[in-house]
Design an enzyme around this catalytic site. Structure first.
Site, PDB file in Angstrom:
ATOM      1  N   LYS A 127      54.440  84.335  94.363  1.00  0.00           N
ATOM      2  CA  LYS A 127      53.204  83.784  93.446  1.00  0.00           C
ATOM      3  C   LYS A 127      52.970  84.082  92.337  1.00  0.00           C
ATOM      4  CE  LYS A 127      52.191  81.277  96.100  1.00  0.00           C
ATOM      5  NZ  LYS A 127      53.409  80.223  95.716  1.00  0.00           N
ATOM      6  N   GLY A 142      53.323  83.561  89.753  1.00  0.00           N
ATOM      7  CA  GLY A 142      53.892  82.478  88.256  1.00  0.00           C
ATOM      8  C   GLY A 142      55.336  82.154  88.097  1.00  0.00           C
ATOM      9  N   THR A 143      56.577  82.093  88.630  1.00  0.00           N
ATOM     10  CA  THR A 143      57.908  82.560  88.946  1.00  0.00           C
ATOM     11  C   THR A 143      58.015  80.624  88.290  1.00  0.00           C
ATOM     12  OG1 THR A 143      57.653  83.151  90.805  1.00  0.00           O
ATOM     13  CG2 THR A 143      59.907  82.847  89.903  1.00  0.00           C
ATOM     14  N   HIS A 195      63.331  87.461  92.643  1.00  0.00           N
ATOM     15  CA  HIS A 195      61.735  88.495  93.350  1.00  0.00           C
ATOM     16  C   HIS A 195      62.626  89.766  93.731  1.00  0.00           C
ATOM     17  CE1 HIS A 195      59.722  85.439  93.865  1.00  0.00           C
ATOM     18  NE2 HIS A 195      60.531  84.709  95.035  1.00  0.00           N
ATOM     19  N   SER A 200      46.873  82.359  96.583  1.00  0.00           N
ATOM     20  CA  SER A 200      47.660  82.120  96.302  1.00  0.00           C
ATOM     21  C   SER A 200      49.216  82.027  97.866  1.00  0.00           C
ATOM     22  CB  SER A 200      48.392  81.979  95.333  1.00  0.00           C
ATOM     23  OG  SER A 200      49.531  80.766  95.041  1.00  0.00           O
ATOM     24  N   ALA A 217      54.433  73.057  79.214  1.00  0.00           N
ATOM     25  CA  ALA A 217      54.112  73.541  80.802  1.00  0.00           C
ATOM     26  C   ALA A 217      53.129  73.873  81.155  1.00  0.00           C
ATOM     27  CB  ALA A 217      55.166  74.893  80.132  1.00  0.00           C
ATOM     28  N   PHE A 238      49.836  73.777  83.481  1.00  0.00           N
ATOM     29  CA  PHE A 238      49.130  73.384  84.850  1.00  0.00           C
ATOM     30  C   PHE A 238      49.009  72.117  84.849  1.00  0.00           C
ATOM     31  CE2 PHE A 238      46.971  72.370  88.024  1.00  0.00           C
ATOM     32  CZ  PHE A 238      47.599  73.373  89.354  1.00  0.00           C
ATOM     33  N   MET A 251      52.998  70.417  84.879  1.00  0.00           N
ATOM     34  CA  MET A 251      54.000  70.542  85.672  1.00  0.00           C
ATOM     35  C   MET A 251      53.276  70.210  87.275  1.00  0.00           C
ATOM     36  SD  MET A 251      54.441  74.323  84.639  1.00  0.00           S
ATOM     37  CE  MET A 251      55.485  74.653  86.103  1.00  0.00           C
ATOM     38  N   ARG A 301      48.940  74.942  93.000  1.00  0.00           N
ATOM     39  CA  ARG A 301      47.571  74.325  93.931  1.00  0.00           C
ATOM     40  C   ARG A 301      46.348  74.674  92.564  1.00  0.00           C
ATOM     41  NH1 ARG A 301      43.275  77.686  96.262  1.00  0.00           N
ATOM     42  NH2 ARG A 301      44.791  79.074  95.129  1.00  0.00           N
ATOM     43  N   LYS A 302      46.027  75.171  92.369  1.00  0.00           N
ATOM     44  CA  LYS A 302      44.503  75.434  91.438  1.00  0.00           C
ATOM     45  C   LYS A 302      45.338  75.862  90.406  1.00  0.00           C
ATOM     46  CE  LYS A 302      40.352  76.064  93.955  1.00  0.00           C
ATOM     47  NZ  LYS A 302      39.504  76.881  94.032  1.00  0.00           N
ATOM     48  N   GLY A 303      45.703  77.363  90.000  1.00  0.00           N
ATOM     49  CA  GLY A 303      46.643  77.850  88.915  1.00  0.00           C
ATOM     50  C   GLY A 303      44.587  78.465  87.526  1.00  0.00           C
TER      51      GLY A 303
END
Ligand code: A3P
Length: 292
Positions: free
Chosen positions: A43, A45-46, A98, A128, A217, A219, A222, A249-251
């Site tokens: 969560k 920014g992957t 991760h 997130s 790239a 938000f 994407m 979702r919101k970014g």
């Protein structure tokens, strides 16, 4: 509860990592000098980093002449070996993971390959994450932020304890060829972040190509792009969603303020200060808020 989690050498993986058998042999996984890794706590920014890397390296992605998802161009090391024979991939190979610093393949510790480590305000990470686990039935684990905060702070989530992940990678940075990137800085100035990454990677893109990376790239782009928004990959892995939530979702920066009470925030800050005391990595989450 949490049946998808599997603890291995002190770290919570998704059990799918063990279906592939790779996690048990990560140490021996052969690394090439020109491999590139995106490393994150979940969560943070992957998928964003996957999209940026994919756009930097693949002209066909920038020009949209091929239908391959960013998540598959920069696949997860620990979850993809069932589908991909990494040994046969052409160089430069791009990976995502991760895993904590102490579980990585030996070659990485010898400064083979490049690593991009993305970190984000843990309060935003937590919020997130809360939405994410409540969107997919397989993760369903907490009804309230209060309940999830407990799990998150105890590290009973995929990725284990946020503080350990960030500290571990940062404190061992000298063993790796690593570039740290902060989500909030990428958000404030994506173009500079893309240029910084190109420099680190030794990729000399034309101005037109850099513009295409920055544009694709964002938000907004994407979120509407099935090759970038991760929804298809998740659908294949986890099935239909529980509710109307989106992976992108919101970014935004500071959404935690819409979720946490004053009291929860104070409790979180106390733990943050204790855990990250004397930690040199700069954390500036937003213009009004400076910590350490
Ligand atoms: P939110 O839930 O706060 O919106 P990860 O890929 O590591 O799981 O991280 C997911 C988070 O990154 C989500 O945060 C998602 O919206 C955000 N994100 C993805 N792409 C982004 C972009 N282009 N710009 C800003 N945030 C982005």
């Amino acid at each position: 509860n949490n049946i998808y989690l599997l603890k291995f050498k002190g770290f919570y993986f998704h059990c799918a990592a063990f279906d592939t058998g790779l996690s048990e042999n990560l140490d021996d996984f052969e690394i090439r000098d020109d491999d590139v890794f995106v490393v994150t706590y979940p969560k943070s920014g992957t998928i964003w980093a996957q999209q940026i890397l994919s756009l930097i390296y693949f002209e066909e992605h920038r020009k949209r002449t091929e239908n391959l998802e960013a998540a598959h161009r920069v696949p997860f090391l620990e979850y993809s070996s069932r589908d991909i024979d990494f040994g046969k991939r052409p160089s430069p190979r791009l990976f995502t993971t991760h895993i904590p610093y102490y579980l990585v393949p030996r070659g990485l510790k010898d400064k083979k390959a490049k690593i991009i480590y993305i970190y984000r305000n843990p309060k935003d990470v937590m919020c997130s994450y809360f939405h994410y686990i409540n969107t997919y039935p397989v993760f369903k684990a907490a009804d309230t932020i209060e309940a999830f905060m407990k799990q998150f702070l105890e590290g009973k989530v995929l990725g284990s304890v946020w503080f350990d992940h960030v500290r571990g990678w940062y404190e061992h940075r000298n063993y790796f060829n690593i570039q740290f990137m902060m989500y909030e800085e990428m958000k404030k100035d994506l173009r500079s972040s893309v240029l910084k990454l190109c420099k680190f990677l030794g990729e000399d893109l034309s101005e037109e190509a850099v513009n295409a990376v920055v544009r694709q790239a964002s938000f907004e782009n994407m979120k509407d792009d099935p090759l970038a928004n991760f929804e298809n990959t998740l659908y294949r892995g986890f099935g239909p969603k529980l509710q109307e939530g989106h992976f992108l979702r919101k970014g935004t920066i500071g959404d935690w303020k819409n979720h946490m009470t004053v009291q929860q925030n104070e409790r979180f800050d106390k733990i943050f200060q204790k855990q990250m005391k004397d930690f040199p990595l700069q954390f500036i989450w937003d213009v009004n808020e400076t910590q350490n």
